[in-house]
Design an enzyme around this catalytic site. Sequence first.
Site, PDB file in Angstrom:
ATOM      1  N   TYR A   1      -1.404  -8.686  -5.611  1.00  0.00           N
ATOM      2  CA  TYR A   1      -1.164  -7.756  -4.510  1.00  0.00           C
ATOM      3  C   TYR A   1      -0.290  -6.601  -4.982  1.00  0.00           C
ATOM      4  O   TYR A   1      -0.581  -5.430  -4.695  1.00  0.00           O
ATOM      5  CB  TYR A   1      -0.509  -8.487  -3.337  1.00  0.00           C
ATOM      6  CG  TYR A   1      -0.300  -7.615  -2.123  1.00  0.00           C
ATOM      7  CD1 TYR A   1      -1.382  -7.235  -1.335  1.00  0.00           C
ATOM      8  CD2 TYR A   1       0.963  -7.188  -1.751  1.00  0.00           C
ATOM      9  CE1 TYR A   1      -1.198  -6.433  -0.215  1.00  0.00           C
ATOM     10  CE2 TYR A   1       1.151  -6.388  -0.634  1.00  0.00           C
ATOM     11  CZ  TYR A   1       0.075  -6.018   0.131  1.00  0.00           C
ATOM     12  OH  TYR A   1       0.255  -5.214   1.241  1.00  0.00           O
TER      13      TYR A   1
ATOM     14  N   ALA B   1      -0.023  -5.492  -8.005  1.00  0.00           N
ATOM     15  CA  ALA B   1      -0.817  -4.666  -8.914  1.00  0.00           C
ATOM     16  C   ALA B   1      -1.674  -3.671  -8.136  1.00  0.00           C
ATOM     17  O   ALA B   1      -1.789  -2.496  -8.515  1.00  0.00           O
ATOM     18  CB  ALA B   1      -1.688  -5.550  -9.796  1.00  0.00           C
TER      19      ALA B   1
ATOM     20  N   LYS C   1      -1.054  -2.488  -5.153  1.00  0.00           N
ATOM     21  CA  LYS C   1      -0.182  -1.494  -4.532  1.00  0.00           C
ATOM     22  C   LYS C   1       0.433  -0.551  -5.576  1.00  0.00           C
ATOM     23  O   LYS C   1       0.640   0.632  -5.296  1.00  0.00           O
ATOM     24  CB  LYS C   1       0.914  -2.185  -3.714  1.00  0.00           C
ATOM     25  CG  LYS C   1       0.408  -2.875  -2.454  1.00  0.00           C
ATOM     26  CD  LYS C   1      -0.253  -1.897  -1.492  1.00  0.00           C
ATOM     27  CE  LYS C   1      -0.627  -2.551  -0.171  1.00  0.00           C
ATOM     28  NZ  LYS C   1      -1.265  -1.602   0.764  1.00  0.00           N
TER      29      LYS C   1
END
Length: 292
Positions: free
Chosen positions: A157, A159, A161
């Site tokens: 997650y 990564a 973002k």
Amino acid sequence: MNGTQQKLTWLVTGSSNGIGLALVRYILNTGDNVIATSRNPSKTPELVKEVESHLNGRWITLDISWPQDKITRTIEEADILFEGGINAIVNNATFAIAGAIEDIPEEDAKAEFDINVWGTLRVCKAILPLMRQRGRGTIVQISSLLGLVVFPALGIYSASKFALEAISEAISQETSSFGIRTLIVNLGSFRTNFLAPDAMPVHEPSEPYKAPHAVAVSLQNEHNKHGKQPGDPEKAVKIIHDAVSGRDPSLTKVLRLPLGEDCWGATMARVDQMRNDIDGCKEAACSTNHST
């Protein structure tokens, strides 16, 4: 738009719950126009009725996993729903999977990137020509504390973002001369359904990552946090609206808007850690140039 009180038209992706729904409701109450979107509005008929009972509210179907041409057509159709077109588009739709990097299958990681990165980018590519033609507009990217800081079990997650952060910075640099502003909102822990068991799939730790490993501890912490998050969504959406509408002049120029005391504190700790690492490597870094 910045520094003014004019009536705006907003489009918000992922409007059926959480921050997206809170923002749609707040916008309606300000008198601004809002176009709420979701993948399947038939699943929330009561919300559609609530929004469309207002003259300044519309609800449309938009799935950001659609192909680019279908998203572009949908955004173009939405752009003519209110006079003057869309002033602010809020990329709020997101998807999270938790688990150790080693435990998350590649196809699940790709699905997360398809929504959080490519889906958001498709929406940006659809709205940018319209905003560029008008010489104005704001793209609001709903990112996360996890777009700035990494925790065990939430690496994929994060990564996605982190990738969104980079794309958003590039969009800001490439489009500011056209009168388009980019605002990255980094949310901490807010009391929404984001951590609900049915909202965030979890890959249970394989043997090496079971308690007391940091992955298992992190997953348990996230589970325990649900319903007890310190952040108030109503306060967050007001600040987002103020930053875009110009009601808070101090926020009209920022690229990143961290929201939540936990976000601010963890980000400052990350900045300090990076500064210490970089300062400690100065001699090595500067020794790599050619001597002539």
